[in-house]
Scaffold this active site. Structure first.
Site, PDB file in Angstrom:
ATOM      1  N   HIS A   1      38.049  35.057  30.284  1.00  0.00           N
ATOM      2  CA  HIS A   1      36.484  33.473  30.673  1.00  0.00           C
ATOM      3  C   HIS A   1      35.460  33.716  29.342  1.00  0.00           C
ATOM      4  O   HIS A   1      35.329  34.761  28.390  1.00  0.00           O
ATOM      5  CB  HIS A   1      35.858  34.880  31.728  1.00  0.00           C
ATOM      6  CG  HIS A   1      35.629  35.652  31.914  1.00  0.00           C
ATOM      7  ND1 HIS A   1      36.778  36.549  32.699  1.00  0.00           N
ATOM      8  CD2 HIS A   1      34.617  36.058  31.177  1.00  0.00           C
ATOM      9  CE1 HIS A   1      35.597  37.687  32.577  1.00  0.00           C
ATOM     10  NE2 HIS A   1      34.772  37.727  32.005  1.00  0.00           N
TER      11      HIS A   1
HETATM   12  P1  TYD Z   1      36.672  39.968  35.547  1.00  0.00           P
HETATM   13  O1  TYD Z   1      35.672  40.131  34.839  1.00  0.00           O
HETATM   14  O2  TYD Z   1      37.628  38.696  35.768  1.00  0.00           O
HETATM   15  O3  TYD Z   1      37.147  40.912  34.853  1.00  0.00           O
HETATM   16  P2  TYD Z   1      38.335  41.083  33.774  1.00  0.00           P
HETATM   17  O4  TYD Z   1      36.906  40.015  32.748  1.00  0.00           O
HETATM   18  O5  TYD Z   1      37.665  42.606  32.353  1.00  0.00           O
HETATM   19  O6  TYD Z   1      39.616  40.676  33.409  1.00  0.00           O
HETATM   20  O7  TYD Z   1      36.497  40.948  36.839  1.00  0.00           O
HETATM   21  C1  TYD Z   1      37.501  41.848  38.029  1.00  0.00           C
HETATM   22  C2  TYD Z   1      37.333  40.921  39.417  1.00  0.00           C
HETATM   23  O8  TYD Z   1      35.929  42.242  39.491  1.00  0.00           O
HETATM   24  C3  TYD Z   1      36.165  39.484  40.036  1.00  0.00           C
HETATM   25  O9  TYD Z   1      37.143  39.439  41.087  1.00  0.00           O
HETATM   26  C4  TYD Z   1      35.343  39.934  40.175  1.00  0.00           C
HETATM   27  C5  TYD Z   1      34.797  41.462  39.783  1.00  0.00           C
HETATM   28  N1  TYD Z   1      33.721  42.313  39.771  1.00  0.00           N
HETATM   29  C6  TYD Z   1      32.709  42.075  40.485  1.00  0.00           C
HETATM   30  O10 TYD Z   1      33.045  42.606  41.247  1.00  0.00           O
HETATM   31  N2  TYD Z   1      31.447  42.509  39.436  1.00  0.00           N
HETATM   32  C7  TYD Z   1      31.812  42.989  38.549  1.00  0.00           C
HETATM   33  O11 TYD Z   1      31.057  43.371  38.047  1.00  0.00           O
HETATM   34  C8  TYD Z   1      32.585  42.541  37.338  1.00  0.00           C
HETATM   35  C9  TYD Z   1      32.670  42.631  35.938  1.00  0.00           C
HETATM   36  C10 TYD Z   1      33.786  42.835  37.962  1.00  0.00           C
END
Ligand code: TYD
Length: 123
Positions: A42
């Site tokens: 993303h």
């Molecule tokens: P995401 O940012 O998509 O993880 P990565 O980029 O490491 O693969 O986040 C994964 C899940 O966790 C998504 O459902 C959102 C949640 N999340 C939070 O609730 N708070 C946060 O600070 C972060 C980073 C993620």
């Protein structure tokens, strides 16, 4: 980094100094069980973050819409700035990998761009 041998190495980063923003949130990722895991995929509209590999290693792909590069992250003294509109993906995690992220804002799903085609249009 201070080499405090034999008491360990000390790493320091201060907001608005080495970290170019005020830190409002931190999160860390560990316990990688699946070597085919992929995270990220993303970009953010406004958020800026600094990502640090505290232990182990992983590959960090960065894509600004024009160029792509892959960084091998395996040095805890290195922080990589993830600016806004920077597509990033992480994979090839070692089992002992520990990743720390310092974020300039609270979590906001509306700040994410999770669709690569949408990212390409906007970047
Ligand atoms: P995401 O940012 O998509 O993880 P990565 O980029 O490491 O693969 O986040 C994964 C899940 O966790 C998504 O459902 C959102 C949640 N999340 C939070 O609730 N708070 C946060 O600070 C972060 C980073 C993620």
């Amino acid at each position: 980094m201070f080499k405090d041998y034999p008491d360990g190495d000390l790493f320091i980063a201060e907001a608005r100094r080495e970290i170019p923003f005020d830190i409002k949130r931190i999160y860390f990722i560990n316990n990688f069980k699946d070597s085919s895991a992929v995270r990220g995929r993303h970009a953010h509209k406004k958020l800026r973050q600094v990502i640090i590999c505290l232990g182990g290693s992983f590959d960090l792909l960065l894509d600004d819409g024009r160029r792509r590069q892959i960084l091998k992250m395996n040095d805890p003294s290195i922080g990589v700035l993830l600016g806004n509109y920077l597509w990033h993906e992480m994979d090839n995690f070692s089992g002992d990998c520990v990743i720390l992220v310092l974020a300039g804002d609270h979590y906001k799903e509306s700040d994410y761009i999770r669709d690569y085609n949408e990212f390409k249009k906007r970047s």
